[in-house]
Design an enzyme around this catalytic site. Structure first.
Site, short mmCIF file in Angstrom:
data_model
loop_
_atom_site.label_atom_id
_atom_site.label_comp_id
_atom_site.label_asym_id
_atom_site.label_seq_id
_atom_site.Cartn_x
_atom_site.Cartn_y
_atom_site.Cartn_z
CE LYS A 52 37.73 -16.97 -21.57
NZ LYS A 52 36.70 -15.89 -21.87
CD GLN A 69 61.04 -10.02 -3.54
OE1 GLN A 69 61.40 -9.28 -3.94
NE2 GLN A 69 61.78 -10.90 -2.52
CE1 TYR A 91 37.22 -7.88 -17.48
CE2 TYR A 91 38.35 -6.72 -15.59
CZ TYR A 91 38.21 -7.64 -16.24
OH TYR A 91 39.32 -8.61 -16.63
CG ASP A 116 33.01 -15.37 -20.06
OD1 ASP A 116 33.00 -15.04 -18.85
OD2 ASP A 116 34.03 -15.98 -20.70
P1 NAP Z 1 40.15 -11.89 -27.91
O1 NAP Z 1 39.63 -13.21 -28.20
O2 NAP Z 1 41.35 -11.47 -28.25
O3 NAP Z 1 39.08 -10.93 -29.08
C1 NAP Z 1 39.12 -9.37 -29.22
C2 NAP Z 1 38.13 -9.24 -30.47
O4 NAP Z 1 38.41 -7.72 -30.36
C3 NAP Z 1 38.88 -9.56 -31.75
O5 NAP Z 1 37.92 -9.79 -32.53
C4 NAP Z 1 39.57 -8.48 -32.13
O6 NAP Z 1 39.72 -8.33 -33.55
C5 NAP Z 1 38.87 -7.44 -31.72
N1 NAP Z 1 39.79 -5.98 -31.47
C6 NAP Z 1 40.93 -5.85 -30.72
N2 NAP Z 1 41.26 -4.71 -30.73
C7 NAP Z 1 40.53 -4.05 -31.67
C8 NAP Z 1 40.59 -2.59 -32.15
N3 NAP Z 1 41.42 -1.96 -31.73
N4 NAP Z 1 39.44 -2.33 -32.87
C9 NAP Z 1 38.39 -3.06 -33.58
N5 NAP Z 1 38.61 -4.68 -33.10
C10 NAP Z 1 39.55 -5.10 -32.15
O7 NAP Z 1 39.41 -11.25 -26.62
P2 NAP Z 1 38.31 -11.64 -25.71
O8 NAP Z 1 38.62 -12.90 -24.77
O9 NAP Z 1 37.11 -11.82 -26.70
O10 NAP Z 1 38.21 -10.26 -24.76
C11 NAP Z 1 37.79 -9.17 -25.45
C12 NAP Z 1 37.35 -8.10 -24.23
O11 NAP Z 1 36.14 -8.47 -23.79
C13 NAP Z 1 38.51 -7.96 -23.39
O12 NAP Z 1 39.37 -6.99 -23.74
C14 NAP Z 1 37.78 -7.48 -22.18
O13 NAP Z 1 37.56 -6.03 -22.08
C15 NAP Z 1 36.23 -8.11 -22.18
N6 NAP Z 1 35.98 -9.20 -21.37
C16 NAP Z 1 35.03 -8.95 -20.44
C17 NAP Z 1 34.77 -10.15 -19.65
C18 NAP Z 1 33.47 -9.81 -18.80
O14 NAP Z 1 33.22 -10.86 -18.00
N7 NAP Z 1 32.96 -8.50 -18.58
C19 NAP Z 1 35.46 -11.19 -19.58
C20 NAP Z 1 36.60 -11.37 -20.35
C21 NAP Z 1 36.73 -10.26 -21.40
P3 NAP Z 1 40.93 -9.20 -34.28
O15 NAP Z 1 40.01 -10.42 -34.72
O16 NAP Z 1 40.91 -8.42 -35.55
O17 NAP Z 1 42.34 -9.40 -33.56
#
Ligand code: NAP
Length: 496
Positions: free
Chosen positions: A283, A199, A437, A319
């Site tokens: 994606k 909800q 962000y 992006d």
């Molecule tokens: P994703 O596909 O899940 O990729 C995340 C990456 O970060 C992977 O390479 C992952 O490593 C690594 N990672 C995760 N936790 C970690 C840690 N504790 N230490 C080191 N590396 C770590 O996610 P995504 O879509 O790329 O998004 C990533 C981030 O981008 C989001 O969390 C968000 O904050 C940001 N984002 C920003 C925008 C924007 O427009 N500003 C848009 C979308 C996302 P592994 O491969 O080992 O899992």
């Protein structure tokens, strides 16, 4: 119309919420008497009520809390009818046992907290035959297609019908109820006190979704993700649609991977969807369903936007545009242009979806790109795709870079005291671009500012990708400043 459900333990609190909601413009309130503790005094709740009410006394098997006997429950419902309340909610057996009396209208209701049954039409016919003024069916959505079945039932029903799917997959059915002809939808007093799974609060329904302005002609947009819970995109896009006076609404669609094909190939048409934002984990998989891909989608194999146009599904990657624009604006503020980055070294932290978009963007600028990921194999795969270098995660601080881009979630709310990069390795004049962000001022950004680096924040990028989506959805220039203010106040990065 929105019916706000109230369930409180004490009469005084019930009354306070009723008055408060009426002041905020609520036109119908559902009083869940099963939440009251101790003896129920109906008169204290309904005498001089500030707006029309539905009286509901739900048993545990129907998702309620009534602890008395069935006889006591029916006495309460009958008393409400005798007192002339506007509506009573009667489950199938109660509707059979309690006859119509006076002016009180009968909502004959059905709940299934596990699934959306196959035989919805038969259930509806049974309920409608019980002298119903309104039929209410609330079932758990396990698939996005359940929303479609429910809303089509609402649209085709001869008796006014409120049909809602519960759970977060079901949220679209709550917001689109009016578009499909339901007399009202249900909301809760406060988002932390939901009376049914999935909800939305009255505030969200009115302030984010502008429910009362949704009608048969309203065009539908949304974000597909799994999970989708905390996406800020509905707030930002709906605010922008409203500001431009567009008859459009933007919804959170939770689409599990196994339901993606059915959602894109049939549900979107049934729901009237014209455009979608796409995020984790869809994606890459959505590209199999596209009739057209922009160069960024071709180059990365990932789309974050789909638009339905001339009978075609067109995929875009905003992006990439957002990252390039953020860099261009930043470099211009220093009297140059993003082209000046050619030949300079960029270090990307992370190897997921955002890293891929950034790596593609930076190779377009002909930068020397190095990728460092926690999982080496994933970083190598990404590097291979665009001819980038790779460095082990433990050695990331050794790369001498001009641009550092964080594409991991490290530093994101609630773990705001974490950073993916040691402060002592930052150098003045470096450009530090954090894609996180929420919050805007991550620890990495704070460290960078204190080290006299240049900074670009995830908020910059997020608003630019959303503004580019808005343009694709509407053909109009986005109210980018408004979107920025909305995002900042939602993440509490900056209070306005
Ligand atoms: P994703 O596909 O899940 O990729 C995340 C990456 O970060 C992977 O390479 C992952 O490593 C690594 N990672 C995760 N936790 C970690 C840690 N504790 N230490 C080191 N590396 C770590 O996610 P995504 O879509 O790329 O998004 C990533 C981030 O981008 C989001 O969390 C968000 O904050 C940001 N984002 C920003 C925008 C924007 O427009 N500003 C848009 C979308 C996302 P592994 O491969 O080992 O899992």
């Amino acid at each position: 119309m929105i019916c706000v459900s109230i369930g409180r333990g004490r009469h005084r609190m019930f009354r306070a919420e009723m008055e408060h909601l009426a002041e905020k413009g609520a036109q119908l309130l559902e009083l869940r008497l099963d939440y009251l503790k101790g003896r129920v005094s109906l008169n204290r709740l309904i005498d001089n009520r500030p707006c029309p009410v539905i009286i509901t006394v739900r048993r545990p098997q129907d998702g309620g809390r009534f602890s008395g006997t069935e006889e006591q429950r029916r006495v309460l419902l009958r008393s409400a009818i005798v007192a002339g309340v506007e509506y009573v909610d009667l489950e199938e057996d109660a509707a059979r046992a309690i006859p119509r009396f006076g002016k009180t209208k009968r909502i004959v209701s059905y709940h299934d907290f596990r699934r959306t049954p196959e035989d919805l039409e038969e259930i509806h016919a049974r309920l409608a035959a019980l002298d119903a003024d309104i039929v209410k069916i609330a079932t758990m959505a396990n698939h996005p297609h359940d929303n479609v079945r429910m809303l089509q039932l609402v649209q085709q029903a001869k008796v006014p019908t409120v049909g809602l799917c519960m759970g977060d997959i079901g949220t679209p059915s709550r917001v689109l109820a009016g578009k499909f002809g339901a007399p009202f939808t249900y909301a809760t007093f406060h988002h932390e006190r939901t009376l049914a799974p999935g909800q939305l609060s009255y505030d969200e329904m009115t302030r984010v979704y502008h429910y009362d302005q949704i009608g048969p002609e309203t065009e539908v947009y949304g974000v597909i993700a799994d999970p989708v819970g905390h996406s800020l995109s509905p707030l930002i896009h709906n605010t922008a649609f409203r500001a431009q006076g567009l008859n459009k609404v933007y919804l959170p669609f939770r689409v599990p991977p196994d339901d993606l094909a059915e959602f894109l190939q049939s549900d979107v048409e049934a729901l009237g969807v014209r455009g979608l934002s796409v995020t984790i984990p869809h994606k890459e998989r959505v590209t199999s369903y596209l009739d057209y891909m922009d160069p960024g989608v071709e180059g990365t194999g990932a789309a974050n936007t789909i638009v339905w146009e001339d009978g075609q599904r067109k995929g875009f990657n905003t992006d990439i545009r957002a990252a390039l624009e953020s860099l261009e604006v930043h470099m211009r503020s220093r009297g140059g242009s993003a082209k000046d980055l050619k030949g300079r070294t960029a270090l990307i932290l992370g190897a997921g979806g955002v890293a891929k978009a950034i790596a593609y963007a930076l190779t377009q600028l002909r930068m020397n790109v190095v990728i460092s990921g926690r999982t080496l194999g994933r970083a190598e795969e990404l590097a291979d795709l665009f001819g980038c270098g790779v460095v082990e995660w433990e050695r990331r601080h050794e790369v001498e870079c001009d641009l550092l881009v964080n594409c991991t979630p490290v530093g994101m709310h609630p773990k705001v005291d974490e950073t993916p990069y040691r402060r002592s390795a930052l150098r003045p004049e470096m450009i530090v671009f954090d894609t996180v962000y929420n919050p805007e001022n991550t620890l990495l950004i704070k460290d960078a500012k204190e080290t006299e680096c240049h900074t670009i924040t995830g908020v910059d990028m997020f608003v630019r990708q959303a503004a580019a989506q808005f343009k694709l959805f509407t053909g109009q220039q986005a109210p980018a400043k408004l979107m920025l203010r909305t995002l900042k106040s939602a993440t509490s990065a900056v209070k306005y």
